[in-house]
Design a protein around this motif. Structure first.
Motif, PDB file in Angstrom:
ATOM      1  N   GLU A 163       0.933  -1.169   0.498  1.00 13.35           N
ATOM      2  CA  GLU A 163      -0.070  -0.157  -0.005  1.00 13.35           C
ATOM      3  C   GLU A 163       1.264   1.115  -0.051  1.00 13.35           C
ATOM      4  N   CYS A 164       2.451   1.278  -0.490  1.00 12.72           N
ATOM      5  CA  CYS A 164       3.097   2.876  -0.447  1.00 12.72           C
ATOM      6  C   CYS A 164       3.087   3.417  -1.343  1.00 12.72           C
ATOM      7  N   GLY A 165       2.602   2.618  -2.159  1.00 17.92           N
ATOM      8  CA  GLY A 165       2.283   3.379  -3.871  1.00 17.92           C
ATOM      9  C   GLY A 165       2.912   2.666  -4.709  1.00 17.92           C
ATOM     10  N   ASP A 166       2.479   3.350  -5.907  1.00 18.35           N
ATOM     11  CA  ASP A 166       3.496   2.716  -7.087  1.00 18.35           C
ATOM     12  C   ASP A 166       5.198   3.480  -7.420  1.00 18.35           C
ATOM     13  N   THR A 167       5.605   4.512  -6.800  1.00 17.60           N
ATOM     14  CA  THR A 167       6.894   5.016  -6.753  1.00 17.60           C
ATOM     15  C   THR A 167       7.825   4.034  -5.158  1.00 17.60           C
ATOM     16  N   LEU A 168       7.274   4.224  -4.222  1.00 18.63           N
ATOM     17  CA  LEU A 168       8.112   3.686  -3.785  1.00 18.63           C
ATOM     18  C   LEU A 168       7.641   1.911  -4.421  1.00 18.63           C
ATOM     19  N   ILE A 169       7.646   1.193  -4.006  1.00 17.36           N
ATOM     20  CA  ILE A 169       6.941  -0.245  -4.594  1.00 17.36           C
ATOM     21  C   ILE A 169       8.196  -0.214  -6.038  1.00 17.36           C
ATOM     22  N   GLU A 170       8.365   0.662  -6.979  1.00 12.22           N
ATOM     23  CA  GLU A 170       9.720   0.346  -8.008  1.00 12.22           C
ATOM     24  C   GLU A 170      10.228   0.581  -7.095  1.00 12.22           C
ATOM     25  N   MET A 171      10.761   1.734  -6.382  1.00 14.88           N
ATOM     26  CA  MET A 171      12.356   1.912  -6.110  1.00 14.88           C
ATOM     27  C   MET A 171      12.978   0.609  -4.623  1.00 14.88           C
ATOM     28  N   VAL A 172      11.804  -0.138  -4.571  1.00  6.41           N
ATOM     29  CA  VAL A 172      12.251  -0.971  -3.515  1.00  6.41           C
ATOM     30  C   VAL A 172      12.496  -2.312  -4.387  1.00  6.41           C
ATOM     31  N   LYS A 173      11.703  -2.202  -5.803  1.00  4.28           N
ATOM     32  CA  LYS A 173      12.125  -3.926  -6.709  1.00  4.28           C
ATOM     33  C   LYS A 173      13.879  -3.421  -7.177  1.00  4.28           C
ATOM     34  N   ALA A 174      13.964  -2.263  -7.465  1.00  5.94           N
ATOM     35  CA  ALA A 174      14.954  -1.829  -8.239  1.00  5.94           C
ATOM     36  C   ALA A 174      16.597  -1.841  -7.058  1.00  5.94           C
ATOM     37  N   LYS A 175      15.819  -2.011  -5.860  1.00  3.49           N
ATOM     38  CA  LYS A 175      16.913  -2.159  -4.826  1.00  3.49           C
ATOM     39  C   LYS A 175      16.927  -0.401  -3.417  1.00  3.49           C
ATOM     40  N   GLU A 176      16.702   0.589  -4.298  1.00  2.55           N
ATOM     41  CA  GLU A 176      17.125   1.712  -4.048  1.00  2.55           C
ATOM     42  C   GLU A 176      16.629   2.133  -2.861  1.00  2.55           C
ATOM     43  N   ILE A 177      15.947   1.612  -1.910  1.00  2.00           N
ATOM     44  CA  ILE A 177      15.561   1.697  -1.340  1.00  2.00           C
ATOM     45  C   ILE A 177      14.867   0.431  -0.126  1.00  2.00           C
ATOM     46  N   ALA A 178      14.803   0.214   1.356  1.00  2.00           N
ATOM     47  CA  ALA A 178      14.738  -0.933   1.700  1.00  2.00           C
ATOM     48  C   ALA A 178      12.875  -0.842   2.405  1.00  2.00           C
ATOM     49  N   ALA A 179      12.248  -2.195   2.189  1.00  2.00           N
ATOM     50  CA  ALA A 179      11.469  -2.403   2.161  1.00  2.00           C
ATOM     51  C   ALA A 179      10.667  -1.527   3.914  1.00  2.00           C
ATOM     52  N   THR A 180      11.753  -1.365   4.832  1.00  2.00           N
ATOM     53  CA  THR A 180      11.403  -0.892   6.225  1.00  2.00           C
ATOM     54  C   THR A 180      11.263   0.052   5.983  1.00  2.00           C
ATOM     55  N   THR A 181      12.112   0.784   5.170  1.00  2.00           N
ATOM     56  CA  THR A 181      12.382   2.494   4.961  1.00  2.00           C
ATOM     57  C   THR A 181      11.232   2.506   4.104  1.00  2.00           C
ATOM     58  N   LEU A 392       0.691  -4.784  -9.188  1.00  2.00           N
ATOM     59  CA  LEU A 392       2.053  -4.970  -9.099  1.00  2.00           C
ATOM     60  C   LEU A 392       2.901  -4.439 -10.641  1.00  2.00           C
ATOM     61  N   GLU A 393       2.772  -5.403 -11.432  1.00  2.00           N
ATOM     62  CA  GLU A 393       3.538  -5.595 -12.906  1.00  2.00           C
ATOM     63  C   GLU A 393       2.739  -3.905 -13.431  1.00  2.00           C
ATOM     64  N   HIS A 394       1.557  -3.186 -13.334  1.00  2.00           N
ATOM     65  CA  HIS A 394       1.742  -2.396 -14.124  1.00  2.00           C
ATOM     66  C   HIS A 394       0.685  -1.507 -13.359  1.00  2.00           C
ATOM     67  N   ALA A 395       0.312  -1.969 -12.822  1.00  2.00           N
ATOM     68  CA  ALA A 395      -0.471  -0.136 -11.709  1.00  2.00           C
ATOM     69  C   ALA A 395      -1.348  -0.765 -12.221  1.00  2.00           C
ATOM     70  N   LEU A 396      -2.441  -1.468 -12.419  1.00  2.00           N
ATOM     71  CA  LEU A 396      -3.768  -1.229 -12.325  1.00  2.00           C
ATOM     72  C   LEU A 396      -4.732  -1.309 -10.828  1.00  2.00           C
ATOM     73  N   THR A 397      -5.451  -0.850 -10.632  1.00  2.00           N
ATOM     74  CA  THR A 397      -7.062  -0.396  -9.914  1.00  2.00           C
ATOM     75  C   THR A 397      -7.932  -1.632 -10.301  1.00  2.00           C
ATOM     76  N   VAL A 398      -8.768  -1.906  -8.895  1.00  2.00           N
ATOM     77  CA  VAL A 398      -9.601  -3.353  -9.314  1.00  2.00           C
ATOM     78  C   VAL A 398     -10.890  -2.429 -10.262  1.00  2.00           C
ATOM     79  N   PRO A 399     -11.077  -1.546 -10.021  1.00  2.00           N
ATOM     80  CA  PRO A 399     -12.270  -1.573 -10.565  1.00  2.00           C
ATOM     81  C   PRO A 399     -11.320  -1.398 -12.396  1.00  2.00           C
ATOM     82  N   GLU A 400     -10.780  -1.212 -12.412  1.00  2.00           N
ATOM     83  CA  GLU A 400      -9.988  -0.963 -14.302  1.00  2.00           C
ATOM     84  C   GLU A 400      -9.498  -1.977 -14.170  1.00  2.00           C
ATOM     85  N   PHE A 401      -9.135  -3.537 -13.619  1.00  2.00           N
ATOM     86  CA  PHE A 401      -9.183  -4.491 -13.703  1.00  2.00           C
ATOM     87  C   PHE A 401     -10.362  -5.391 -14.153  1.00  2.00           C
TER      88      PHE A 401
END
Length: 436
Positions: A163-181, A392-401
């Motif tokens: 629930e952290c938002g797409d920006t933070l999730i992408e940063m976690v994936k890229a290992k630019e920020i720790a999940a806890t942070t 998680l892959e495409h930032a698609l909301t449930v209504p859009e899905f």
């Protein structure tokens, strides 16, 4: 030289307690991987390690599989399977792999992937996705914690990561920020967390660093000034009528407090959980529901989310707990003014409410199209699982899905793998059309 089979054969004489169990070996062509099913992303280095183990003739643990119409679906052992394929392609044929049946329900199989000691250690987002799958199957956070042998706090923390938002999730994936942070930033800044993290990361990179640390993202107040404030406060004289202090001491202390408020905001008041006093409540007490199902049906999702966040998922609550949740929801879920609610509890309630609303959107869509109870349950689980992965892959909301479901070939609806791929193809097609 003896062996287990010989000892077992002579067990009556030796009084040895040895029981044989059947084991199965299947050819590589019998196995298949369902895209998106594995909670772990494939690590090529880990695959190569198993390839080398097969080439060297080392012992490799059995795969855990589920027998389906398509063959043997791998539940645990994806890296071992790909390692065997690579060894075969390198000229060291692996004729068959040892395999065992996956026992239990779908939830048991997800838990197995999470707790397997043979697989690569789960990345935070992978673990979070697995926990979310279980939550969407009706499991509570405490039940998940028990199932995967982790703490409830661990489950809550990982679910919050989604629930952290797409920006933070992408940063976690890229290992630019720790999940806890990332979670800490989200709690601290809410919807602004992504922009705050982006700005802080840019400063960190400008300083020659590769990632954003918690110290840089959430700077702590100066320990020197904190100690100085204590020294100053020790010189205050406190009486029943208030306090007195020399002007220069008072002004310096207030200056430090002002700096703290500017940097960190006013700290939240502590909570006394169920004993929190509910003020200014005009709710008609005798009509308050206390059963979980009644709270959801009569009082709505917001109240249900508040009581679950404050007191956990229970089938029945006390009257005071119900009163607290109703007053909180009637005030403001996100920014309550009349009662004290810890920031983490507010974040949890918002997460519960959002998740429940999304599940109801999917459930309503399924109920409109299916009348058979078993078909409804099967379709609900399938859509919930696929929607999480696509989100998680495409930032698609449930209504859009759900809106896109009508554009997906109905022949794919009953197969998770085909449905997942259909969505990916449709999303890529729309991106290409937009770019054209």
């Amino acid at each position: 030289m003896t062996s287990l089979s010989i000892v077992h054969k002579n067990r009556d004489e030796s009084a040895t307690d040895i029981v044989p169990r059947k084991t199965y070996y299947a050819g590589l062509k019998e196995f298949y991987v369902e895209p998106g099913y594995n909670v772990r992303e494939i690590d090529q280095q880990h695959v190569e390690e198993f390839r080398d183990a097969f080439i060297a003739g080392e012992e490799v643990p059995a795969l855990i599989v589920q027998v389906t119409e398509q063959g043997l679906k791998i539940v645990d052992g994806h890296h071992r399977y790909y390692g065997a394929v690579m060894a075969t392609e390198a000229g060291h044929e692996v004729a068959r792999l040892e395999c065992k049946d996956a026992k239990g329900t779908e939830a048991d199989r997800i838990a197995l992937m999470v707790t397997s000691s043979q697989g690569r250690a789960l990345l935070p987002l992978e673990r979070a996705s697995a926990y979310q799958r279980l939550l969407n199957q009706g499991w509570t956070e405490s039940e998940i914690a028990k199932k995967v042998k982790r703490s409830v706090a661990d489950v809550e923390h990982h679910v919050q990561l989604l629930e952290c938002g797409d920006t933070l999730i992408e940063m976690v994936k890229a290992k630019e920020i720790a999940a806890t942070t990332a979670v800490s930033l989200s709690r601290e800044h809410g919807t602004k967390a992504g922009s705050v993290a982006t700005e802080s990361l840019a400063k960190a990179k400008a300083a020659g660093k590769k990632k954003l640390t918690k110290a840089a993202a959430l700077p702590q107040f100066s320990a020197v000034k904190a100690r100085r404030l204590v020294e100053l406060m020790a010189q205050f004289e406190f009486t029943d009528d208030g306090y007195t202090a020399a002007d220069e001491i008072y002004l310096e202390a207030m200056g430090i407090l002002g700096e703290y408020r500017d940097a960190h905001g006013k700290p939240a008041s502590p909570s006394a959980a169920a004993e929190i006093e509910v003020r200014n409540s005009e709710i008609d007490e005798p009509e308050l529901p206390v059963l979980n199902d009644e709270i959801l049906s009569k009082s709505g999702i917001e109240v249900w989310g508040c009581i679950a966040a404050a007191f956990g998922h229970k089938s029945e609550y006390t009257f005071s707990e119900s009163k607290y949740a109703h007053t909180w929801a009637a005030d403001s879920v996100e920014h309550p003014e009349y009662i004290v609610v810890p920031a983490e509890t507010i974040a949890k309630a918002l997460r519960f409410i959002k998740s429940k609303k999304e599940s109801l959107v999917i459930k309503a869509w399924v109920n409109e199209r299916y009348s058979d109870p078993e078909q409804r349950i099967d379709m609900l689980h399938r859509l919930t699982s696929v929607s999480i992965e696509i989100k998680l892959e495409h930032a698609l909301t449930v209504p859009e899905f759900i809106d896109m479901m009508e554009s997906v070939d109905k022949s794919c609806w009953t197969n998770a793998r085909q449905l997942r791929q259909a969505f990916r193809d449709l999303i890529e097609k729309r991106k290409a059309e937009s770019a054209a």
